[in-house]
Motif scaffolding. Sequence first.
Motif, short mmCIF file in Angstrom:
data_model
loop_
_atom_site.label_atom_id
_atom_site.label_comp_id
_atom_site.label_asym_id
_atom_site.label_seq_id
_atom_site.Cartn_x
_atom_site.Cartn_y
_atom_site.Cartn_z
N ILE A 272 -8.99 4.89 -1.78
CA ILE A 272 -8.42 4.25 -0.59
C ILE A 272 -8.98 4.87 0.68
CG2 ILE A 272 -6.28 3.97 0.74
CD1 ILE A 272 -4.82 3.63 -1.94
N ASP B 70 -2.66 -12.07 1.09
CA ASP B 70 -2.41 -10.93 1.97
C ASP B 70 -1.13 -11.15 2.76
OD1 ASP B 70 -3.46 -8.45 3.52
OD2 ASP B 70 -3.03 -9.92 5.10
N ASP C 150 1.11 -5.11 3.10
CA ASP C 150 -0.05 -4.88 2.23
C ASP C 150 -0.98 -3.82 2.81
OD1 ASP C 150 0.90 -6.73 0.48
OD2 ASP C 150 -0.71 -8.19 0.71
N LYS D 233 5.23 -1.87 -1.55
CA LYS D 233 5.22 -3.12 -0.78
C LYS D 233 6.65 -3.58 -0.54
CE LYS D 233 0.70 -4.76 -2.32
NZ LYS D 233 -0.06 -5.88 -2.90
N SER E 191 0.64 -0.47 2.34
CA SER E 191 0.61 -0.10 0.94
C SER E 191 -0.77 0.39 0.54
CB SER E 191 1.02 -1.29 0.07
OG SER E 191 0.94 -0.97 -1.30
N GLU E 192 -1.81 -0.30 1.02
CA GLU E 192 -3.19 0.07 0.68
C GLU E 192 -3.59 1.40 1.30
OE1 GLU E 192 -7.75 -1.52 1.53
OE2 GLU E 192 -6.06 -2.87 1.83
#
Length: 319
Positions: A5, A147, A207, A217, A210-211
Motif C-alpha cells: 500500500i 469505488d 475506500d 470500510k 481503507s486502502e
Amino acid sequence: MKKLILVILGLTLATAMFAAQAATMVPPGNRNAEQPNIPGASSRRTQATNTTFQAKYRKVYALLQNDAGLRGKISEAAATYGIDPMHIVGAIVGEHTYNVDAYDRLQTYYVKAISYLSSKLSFAYDGEDITDFVQRPQFQKCAGKSDSYELWECREQVWNQSFRGKNVDGESFPDDRFGATFFQPYYAGQTFGLGQLNPLTALQMSDLVSEVSGLPKLDVGDPNAVYKTIMDPDLTLSYVAAALRKSIDAYRDIAGFDISGNPGITSTLYNVGNPEQRAHALKAENDRRRAAGEPEKLPEENYYGWLVNDKLAELKALF
C-alpha cells in the motif's frame, strides 16, 4: 500488504507531483483583501451560544496549542496522505470557528465516540432507510460504480437530478442536500467530531482510507459505526486528510490548478464540498475566459478559508 500500500501511495504521490508541475500554482495568501461575508446561519448559531467568532477561534487554537499529541496525530495523518499539516489544521480551525465550539480536551471526543455505540441511529427519510432508497430504479446508473467515492457521488447526483424538490411516485421530497436529508439523524446541518465531518463525506472516502490507512470500510447500513468513526480522533483525521487530498487532486487534474500550497483554498473546499463539480465549473469558466482573451480566474477562498490564510503564520508556529 502494508508495504504494498505504501509503495502504491508513493507512486500515486509521485504521479501527482509530476502532474502538479504542469498545473498553475495558486500562490499563498488570500485573493480577497477583506474577509468575504459570513453566512447569517453561522452568525446566528454563534450569537445563540453567547460567544464570538474570535472566542471560538482562540478556543480551538488553545486545543491545538495545549495538546502535543493531537499535533502529532495531525502531522502523521498529513504525511500519510502527502499533504501539508496546515490543510488539516485549516479544516479543523474553520469548522470550530464558524460551526461549533471545540471541546476543551481531546479526551472528550473519545468519550463522545463511545457514546454513539449505545444509540440506535438510522440513515433514513420519512421512514425509508437509505439502503432501500438507493435500490430505486433511478439509481441503476450507479450500480457499476465500485469505488465508494464514485458510488456516493453518483447517488448524490441522482438525488439532485431526480428527487430533490420533486414529487416522485406521489411522494414529495425536500429541496435540500442529499446529506442533510438522509444522513443526519438528529437534525439538519449536523456534523461531528474534530473535523466536523458529515456521514456522506465519510462514506465517500471509505475506500481511499481503507486502502491507505488500513481502516475497515464503512457500511451505510451501520450508522452507529459511521458516527463512532467520525467522532474518534484516531479514525476521523484519516478521513479529513483523504477529503483534502481529493480536493487537491481534483483541482489539479480537472481545473489545472495546484492548490497544495494554499490551505485557505483547501479549507474553503472542505467547507463547501463537491470539489470535483467546482473544479469542472472553474475549468469551464476559464475556458470561456481564454476564448474571450481574458485572464484566467484563480480559485478563491470564502470567509472560512480567508480566516485560515489570515491566521496561517500563527497556526504554523504551533508545528
